[in-house]
Design a protein around this motif. Structure first.
Motif, PDB file in Angstrom:
ATOM      1  N   LEU A  28       0.797  -1.225   0.000  1.00  0.00           N
ATOM      2  CA  LEU A  28       0.000   0.000   0.000  1.00  0.00           C
ATOM      3  C   LEU A  28       0.826   1.270   0.000  1.00  0.00           C
ATOM      4  O   LEU A  28       0.315   2.336  -0.287  1.00  0.00           O
ATOM      5  N   GLY A  29       2.111   1.183   0.344  1.00  0.00           N
ATOM      6  CA  GLY A  29       2.886   2.403   0.495  1.00  0.00           C
ATOM      7  C   GLY A  29       2.274   3.239   1.599  1.00  0.00           C
ATOM      8  O   GLY A  29       1.816   2.724   2.612  1.00  0.00           O
ATOM      9  N   SER A  30       2.222   4.545   1.408  1.00  0.00           N
ATOM     10  CA  SER A  30       1.620   5.401   2.429  1.00  0.00           C
ATOM     11  C   SER A  30       0.206   5.808   2.025  1.00  0.00           C
ATOM     12  O   SER A  30      -0.275   6.852   2.415  1.00  0.00           O
ATOM     13  N   ARG A  31      -0.434   5.000   1.233  1.00  0.00           N
ATOM     14  CA  ARG A  31      -1.752   5.346   0.707  1.00  0.00           C
ATOM     15  C   ARG A  31      -2.859   5.095   1.723  1.00  0.00           C
ATOM     16  O   ARG A  31      -3.778   4.323   1.494  1.00  0.00           O
ATOM     17  N   ARG A  32      -2.748   5.752   2.833  1.00  0.00           N
ATOM     18  CA  ARG A  32      -3.748   5.687   3.893  1.00  0.00           C
ATOM     19  C   ARG A  32      -3.895   7.072   4.476  1.00  0.00           C
ATOM     20  O   ARG A  32      -2.928   7.828   4.546  1.00  0.00           O
ATOM     21  N   PRO A  33      -5.078   7.421   4.931  1.00  0.00           N
ATOM     22  CA  PRO A  33      -5.207   8.681   5.648  1.00  0.00           C
ATOM     23  C   PRO A  33      -4.412   8.575   6.948  1.00  0.00           C
ATOM     24  O   PRO A  33      -4.697   7.731   7.780  1.00  0.00           O
ATOM     25  N   THR A  34      -3.380   9.367   7.068  1.00  0.00           N
ATOM     26  CA  THR A  34      -2.518   9.346   8.246  1.00  0.00           C
ATOM     27  C   THR A  34      -2.451  10.760   8.785  1.00  0.00           C
ATOM     28  O   THR A  34      -2.145  11.690   8.045  1.00  0.00           O
ATOM     29  N   VAL A  35      -2.768  10.926  10.053  1.00  0.00           N
ATOM     30  CA  VAL A  35      -2.749  12.247  10.668  1.00  0.00           C
ATOM     31  C   VAL A  35      -1.435  12.427  11.403  1.00  0.00           C
ATOM     32  O   VAL A  35      -1.088  11.639  12.278  1.00  0.00           O
ATOM     33  N   LEU A  36      -0.686  13.452  11.001  1.00  0.00           N
ATOM     34  CA  LEU A  36       0.564  13.801  11.664  1.00  0.00           C
ATOM     35  C   LEU A  36       0.434  15.222  12.176  1.00  0.00           C
ATOM     36  O   LEU A  36      -0.067  16.096  11.484  1.00  0.00           O
ATOM     37  N   GLU A  37       0.872  15.453  13.386  1.00  0.00           N
ATOM     38  CA  GLU A  37       0.870  16.798  13.952  1.00  0.00           C
ATOM     39  C   GLU A  37       2.312  17.190  14.228  1.00  0.00           C
ATOM     40  O   GLU A  37       3.034  16.484  14.918  1.00  0.00           O
ATOM     41  N   PHE A  38       2.741  18.308  13.662  1.00  0.00           N
ATOM     42  CA  PHE A  38       4.103  18.773  13.848  1.00  0.00           C
ATOM     43  C   PHE A  38       4.097  19.993  14.752  1.00  0.00           C
ATOM     44  O   PHE A  38       3.268  20.881  14.605  1.00  0.00           O
ATOM     45  N   ARG A  39       5.032  20.022  15.664  1.00  0.00           N
ATOM     46  CA  ARG A  39       5.200  21.176  16.531  1.00  0.00           C
ATOM     47  C   ARG A  39       6.653  21.606  16.480  1.00  0.00           C
ATOM     48  O   ARG A  39       7.545  20.792  16.685  1.00  0.00           O
ATOM     49  N   ASN A  40       6.876  22.871  16.211  1.00  0.00           N
ATOM     50  CA  ASN A  40       8.239  23.395  16.179  1.00  0.00           C
ATOM     51  C   ASN A  40       8.603  23.885  17.574  1.00  0.00           C
ATOM     52  O   ASN A  40       7.993  24.811  18.095  1.00  0.00           O
ATOM     53  N   ILE A  41       9.587  23.263  18.165  1.00  0.00           N
ATOM     54  CA  ILE A  41      10.077  23.666  19.480  1.00  0.00           C
ATOM     55  C   ILE A  41      11.528  24.096  19.269  1.00  0.00           C
ATOM     56  O   ILE A  41      12.424  23.262  19.114  1.00  0.00           O
ATOM     57  N   SER A  42      11.738  25.379  19.219  1.00  0.00           N
ATOM     58  CA  SER A  42      13.051  25.908  18.843  1.00  0.00           C
ATOM     59  C   SER A  42      14.166  25.450  19.779  1.00  0.00           C
ATOM     60  O   SER A  42      15.324  25.357  19.367  1.00  0.00           O
ATOM     61  N   SER A  43      13.846  25.134  21.017  1.00  0.00           N
ATOM     62  CA  SER A  43      14.882  24.705  21.965  1.00  0.00           C
ATOM     63  C   SER A  43      15.196  23.207  21.873  1.00  0.00           C
ATOM     64  O   SER A  43      16.150  22.744  22.482  1.00  0.00           O
ATOM     65  N   ALA A  44      14.407  22.472  21.104  1.00  0.00           N
ATOM     66  CA  ALA A  44      14.624  21.019  20.991  1.00  0.00           C
ATOM     67  C   ALA A  44      15.898  20.730  20.211  1.00  0.00           C
ATOM     68  O   ALA A  44      16.163  21.347  19.183  1.00  0.00           O
ATOM     69  N   ARG A  45      16.680  19.794  20.710  1.00  0.00           N
ATOM     70  CA  ARG A  45      17.940  19.438  20.041  1.00  0.00           C
ATOM     71  C   ARG A  45      17.747  18.342  19.000  1.00  0.00           C
ATOM     72  O   ARG A  45      18.578  18.171  18.122  1.00  0.00           O
ATOM     73  N   SER A  46      16.677  17.579  19.117  1.00  0.00           N
ATOM     74  CA  SER A  46      16.419  16.512  18.155  1.00  0.00           C
ATOM     75  C   SER A  46      14.916  16.301  18.051  1.00  0.00           C
ATOM     76  O   SER A  46      14.145  16.799  18.864  1.00  0.00           O
ATOM     77  N   SER A  47      14.530  15.531  17.044  1.00  0.00           N
ATOM     78  CA  SER A  47      13.109  15.227  16.841  1.00  0.00           C
ATOM     79  C   SER A  47      12.610  14.293  17.925  1.00  0.00           C
ATOM     80  O   SER A  47      13.334  13.417  18.394  1.00  0.00           O
TER      81      SER A  47
END
Length: 84
Positions: A28-47
């Motif tokens: 299927l690959g990524s052919r699914r409804p997938t909900v991702l929420e991104f938050r930018n935290i400027s002080s974060a050193r890594s994901s």
């Protein structure tokens, strides 16, 4: 993000995230409804990656490799079609 099949939506999300991930499940690959929420935290050193547990409705942190496994398993659970 909405668009036609195989036009690079996942690659665009990867570029925004600054990290490569690939939610693949079977053929299927990524052919699914997938909900991702991104938050930018400027002080974060890594994901940092969190997945909401469907039973407890609580967010839990996981390494990206585990997130890919969890999303792939959820896609497989839905079956081969997103159509009713």
């Amino acid at each position: 993000l909405v668009g036609k099949q195989s036009v690079g939506k996942s690659r665009l999300i990867e570029a925004f995230a600054g990290e490569t991930f690939n939610f693949i499940s079977g053929t299927l690959g990524s052919r699914r409804p997938t909900v991702l929420e991104f938050r930018n935290i400027s002080s974060a050193r890594s994901s940092r990656w969190f997945v909401r547990d469907r039973k407890t409705n609580q967010w839990q942190e996981h390494p990206i490799e585990q997130v890919m496994v969890l999303v792939g398993a959820a896609h497989e659970e839905l079956g081969e079609s997103v159509s009713p």
